[in-house]
Scaffold this motif. Structure first.
Motif: not given
Length: 455
Positions: A128-129, A362, A135-136, A132, A260, A368, A364-365
């Motif tokens: 996930d990290e 968040d 995505e940034k 993420t 986000e 997802r 965005r999170r």
């Protein structure tokens, strides 16, 4: 391959060069031209705010942290990969094996978290990290300049040893399945698989067509090439669903909130700040304004164009905001009151910036995390029972429409999105080509339930 990737001294990737960047800056020995350092010394900056101050920690010394033994399945994978470099292994066989592995790892990352149930919590967190972080970097990704990929291709494994081991172990377990079972697993991934023309695939499809083994190529292509395209009908989402003239506004970046933190659908409280006439009911075109204002707020927080911001917010695939504007009626004020619109937009941005960081959501999170959520049959039955107990009657709406409406309504409340974008209206829960316009009976019912707030 599965060595610890961070220096115990500075906790930065030990192969990171001084000028940073990703992914081309990772080397076995970072900054080899620096003099006076032992070859096993970390050559990363000791502190992010002090460039040029080298860490120098010896990477060949035991770390204080307890050692994490390599699981047997990863040790076996490493041994098999090492064997591919032996003289008795034919080069073409080794190349094809690596191509198989790279293709499946890209599929795992592109459809993540579809395979997350196969790994532990800390392993999932490492992947996930990585995603993420990718995505940034998407706002700066220019697909037309490939092969410069800015580190967002799905072919790149996580930097952390845990993340890389997780993806490789999942891919290896898939490749170890008989062809029939592998085809079934890939068929399960197919609805979540991005389109083949997505630039984040890089050259993976060329690799599949030219370099993978023939047997593996057939197994992979079968479920992915013949799957229905999960695109929302073009009649449902287009430039007519927004205010194109507003997207031409020149945007100044503001700090204090991140992209986000912007929901796809602005809540009434926020929109009232944007739409200052408190005595006037929300205008008929407020939904178009809300969508457009959300896109502009993302652009205020991050350097994105309108298309990137829309995709970031979860607008349906195929929503082309950068095409030549179609002839369409737009509110007269959108052209005549540009200064007022700028003022309204920045007033809302200042309001968001004043929200304490701990209170930001968040979204965005959440989108997802719940991208495949839908209301289960048992939970729906329980809700109907509660309704009957309170109202002493059965719901008037057909059960299938009510099920979809409640699923969309709950999802929209959690993710801050419009009900019409809920997963229950997309594959694999809905039929291919399902309409997501407000005239759809289930979507109309969801909007009515949200407006009326029944008991």
């Amino acid at each position: 391959m599965f060595l610890e990737h961070e220096c115990p001294g500075c906790h930065r990737p030990s192969g990171l060069t001084l000028n940073g960047g990703w992914p081309g800056s990772l080397l076995l020995i970072g900054n080899p031209g620096l003099e006076g350092l032992h070859p096993a010394a970390c050559r990363s900056d000791a502190e992010r705010g002090r460039p040029g101050v080298i860490c120098g920690h010896r990477l060949d010394q035991p770390a204080n942290a307890p050692l994490r033994p390599l699981p047997q399945n990863l040790a076996d994978l490493q041994s098999r990969l090492d064997h591919l470099f032996d003289e008795e292994t034919a080069p073409e066989d080794a190349f094809a094996t690596f191509a198989d592995l790279q293709t499946i790892t890209a599929l795992v990352l592109a459809t993540w978290p579809a395979m997350a149930e196969m790994v532990t919590t800390d392993q999932k967190a490492a992947v996930d990290e990585h995603l993420t972080a990718q995505e940034k970097r998407l706002p700066g990704f220019v697909a037309q300049s490939a092969p410069r990929d800015d580190g967002v291709f799905w072919t790149y494994l996580p930097r952390s040893s845990i993340g890389a081991a997780t993806v490789l172990s999942v891919a290896d377990r898939l490749l170890s399945l008989p062809d029939g079972e592998l085809g079934q697993e890939l068929g399960r991934l197919a609805p979540r698989c991005p389109e083949r023309d997505n630039k984040r695939w890089g050259a993976i499809w060329k690799l599949l067509d030219k370099d993978t083994t023939l047997a593996r190529r057939a197994v992979v292509q079968q479920p992915l090439r013949k799957r229905p395209r999960p695109r929302t009908p073009s009649t449902a989402w287009s430039r007519r669903q927004i205010i194109p003239s507003l997207l031409a506004l020149k945007i100044e970046h503001r700090h204090g909130f991140a992209p986000e933190n912007i929901p796809q659908e602005l809540p009434d409280q926020w929109f009232r700040i944007f739409w200052t006439d408190a005595d006037c009911p929300l205008p008929p075109h407020s939904r178009r304004f809300r969508r457009t204002a959300a896109i502009l707020l993302v652009q205020i927080a991050e350097d994105m164009n309108a298309q990137q911001a829309a995709e970031y917010l979860g607008f349906p695939p195929g929503t082309n905001l950068l095409a030549t504007p179609a002839q369409q009626p737009a509110p007269a004020s959108s052209d005549e009151r540009t200064d007022d619109l700028h003022e309204s937009l920045y007033r809302l941005a200042d309001h968001l910036a004043a929200i304490p960081a701990a209170d930001h959501v968040d979204y965005r999170r959440r989108r997802r995390q719940y991208e495949s959520w839908h209301l289960g049959d048992d939970a729906f039955a329980e809700l109907v029972e509660r309704f009957v107990a309170v109202n002493k009657r059965k719901p008037a709406a057909p059960a299938d429409q009510l099920h979809e409406a409640l699923s969309a309504l709950i999802w929209s409340q959690v993710t801050g999105s419009e009900p019409c974008l809920a997963p229950c209206f997309r594959l694999p829960f809905a039929a291919p080509g399902r309409s997501t316009t407000r005239s759809d009976p289930a979507i109309h019912l969801a909007n009515r339930l949200r407006r009326d707030k029944p008991r």
